[in-house]
Write a protein that holds these residues in place. Structure first.
Motif, short mmCIF file in Angstrom:
data_model
loop_
_atom_site.label_atom_id
_atom_site.label_comp_id
_atom_site.label_asym_id
_atom_site.label_seq_id
_atom_site.Cartn_x
_atom_site.Cartn_y
_atom_site.Cartn_z
N VAL A 198 59.90 35.87 101.21
CA VAL A 198 58.69 35.43 100.51
C VAL A 198 57.52 36.26 101.03
O VAL A 198 57.41 36.53 102.23
N VAL A 199 56.63 36.64 100.10
CA VAL A 199 55.42 37.36 100.45
C VAL A 199 54.23 36.48 100.07
O VAL A 199 54.12 36.07 98.90
N ILE A 200 53.36 36.21 101.04
CA ILE A 200 52.15 35.43 100.79
C ILE A 200 50.96 36.36 100.89
O ILE A 200 50.75 37.00 101.93
N GLU A 201 50.19 36.44 99.79
CA GLU A 201 49.04 37.34 99.74
C GLU A 201 47.76 36.51 99.65
O GLU A 201 47.63 35.66 98.77
N LEU A 202 46.84 36.78 100.55
CA LEU A 202 45.56 36.09 100.58
C LEU A 202 44.44 37.09 100.33
O LEU A 202 44.47 38.20 100.85
#
Length: 352
Positions: free
Chosen positions: A296-300
């Motif tokens: 999973v990639v979480i981009e903020l």
């Protein structure tokens, strides 16, 4: 502690508190029957009696706006006192009609007030008979006053309906908020508990020490979930983006999913961090439940958040969690998009 709109008392009727002041102001127009008595030429005793009747009429009119008095009784007394002055002022008794009509309009229950106002409004028509050289246009001056009382009654009832509607809307909105919050809290916590329990079951023979750690973590997660549910129902819980960002990799790791975070909490808009925390929690819960992903990639960023997995993709109707997430984002003026990521799914939230 917040108070439910249903538990809040309805506002007091202003006529119950200040109606007497309204009535007292308009008593100045009793100058007409008083002048008529003084110019009538009848014996002094009759004039004194008529003036006393007018004074009693004024007192009854003021008392009629007090909620602890009977409006019907006050109206009856006013009618009797007005008729008592008829031998002295003659057709001038028409000048009492606005007082009777406005008191009826503002204080009588529905639908009686409508019939009463209609009855009093018909009296000025007697001026058309040209009795005692009374001006035939007099009724034109009285009707607008009566119409004003009717408009006050109608506007007051509409305001009460609007207040009740706003109260019902607030109750529905609060129920939806609690439902979304409880769903998000329980969904995330129960998913984490399920993953940790499965992991502990697999490790209990292979690595008892690690299994014990997972069981202790299950206890801590259960206690935290209980505290969050209590706080949510009380309306006190706000999402913490830093805490969710720290918890997400642990929950995903327990499910065998690796996590990569791009950006930091400092890159996000402080106004929306609580909302982004809820979005991140629900997105991670959905990945663990449904995606069967490996990473999973979480981009903020300043414009919002995106969570991308390499799982099985999204199909079928939206569930309650995704629907609640979309409602939260829309309430903040943002948009939520759910799109294939080839492979997997990308959930992206854009906020103003």
């Amino acid at each position: 502690m917040t108070t439910s709109p249903a538990a809040q008392p309805l506002p007091d009727n202003p006529w119950e508190k200040w109606g007497w002041a309204f009535a007292a102001i308009w008593l100045v127009f009793l100058a007409f029957p008083i002048t008529a008595v003084l110019d009538s030429g009848v014996p002094v005793a009759a004039q004194v009696a008529a003036l006393l009747c007018i004074a009693g009429f004024a007192v009854a009119n003021v008392l009629g706006y007090s909620h602890h008095r009977s409006t019907w009784l006050c109206l009856g007394v006013m009618v009797l006192l007005a008729l008592a002055t008829l031998p002295v002022i003659g057709i001038g008794v028409i000048s009492y009609a606005p007082y009777l009509a406005i008191l009826s309009a503002l204080e009588l229950p529905s639908p009686a007030w409508k019939w009463a106002v209609g009855f009093w409004a018909a009296f000025p028509l007697l001026s058309l008979l040209d009795i005692d050289d009374f001006p035939t246009f007099f009724f034109l001056m009285l009707w607008p006053i009566m119409i004003g009382g009717v408009m006050l009654r109608i506007f007051g009832e509409r305001e009460q309906l609007a207040y009740a509607a706003r109260g019902e809307h607030a109750i529905v909105a609060e129920r939806e908020r609690v439902a979304r919050d409880v769903h998000d809290v329980l969904g995330h916590s129960l998913t984490a508990l399920s993953v940790k329990a499965e992991l502990a079951a697999r490790l209990i023979d292979l690595d008892p020490a690690r299994a014990k750690e997972e069981l202790e973590s299950i206890q801590a997660t259960a206690r935290q979930a209980l505290a969050e549910v209590r706080a949510t129902v009380g309306g006190l819980r706000a999402g913490n983006l830093e805490a969710e960002l720290a918890a997400a990799p642990r929950v995903l790791a327990d499910a065998g999913v690796t996590t990569r975070v791009e950006g930091s909490v400092a890159d996000t808009d402080p106004r929306h961090r609580a909302l982004l925390a809820w979005v991140l929690r629900e997105a991670v819960t959905n990945v663990v439940r449904h995606a069967r992903a490996r990473s999973v990639v979480i981009e903020l960023g300043p414009g919002g958040i995106a969570v991308t997995d390499d799982g099985a993709g999204c199909d079928g109707p939206e569930g309650n969690g995704l629907r609640g997430m979309r409602e939260r984002v829309a309430g903040a003026g943002g948009t939520l998009s759910l799109a294939p990521a080839s492979p997997g799914t990308r959930v992206e939230v854009a906020l103003p």
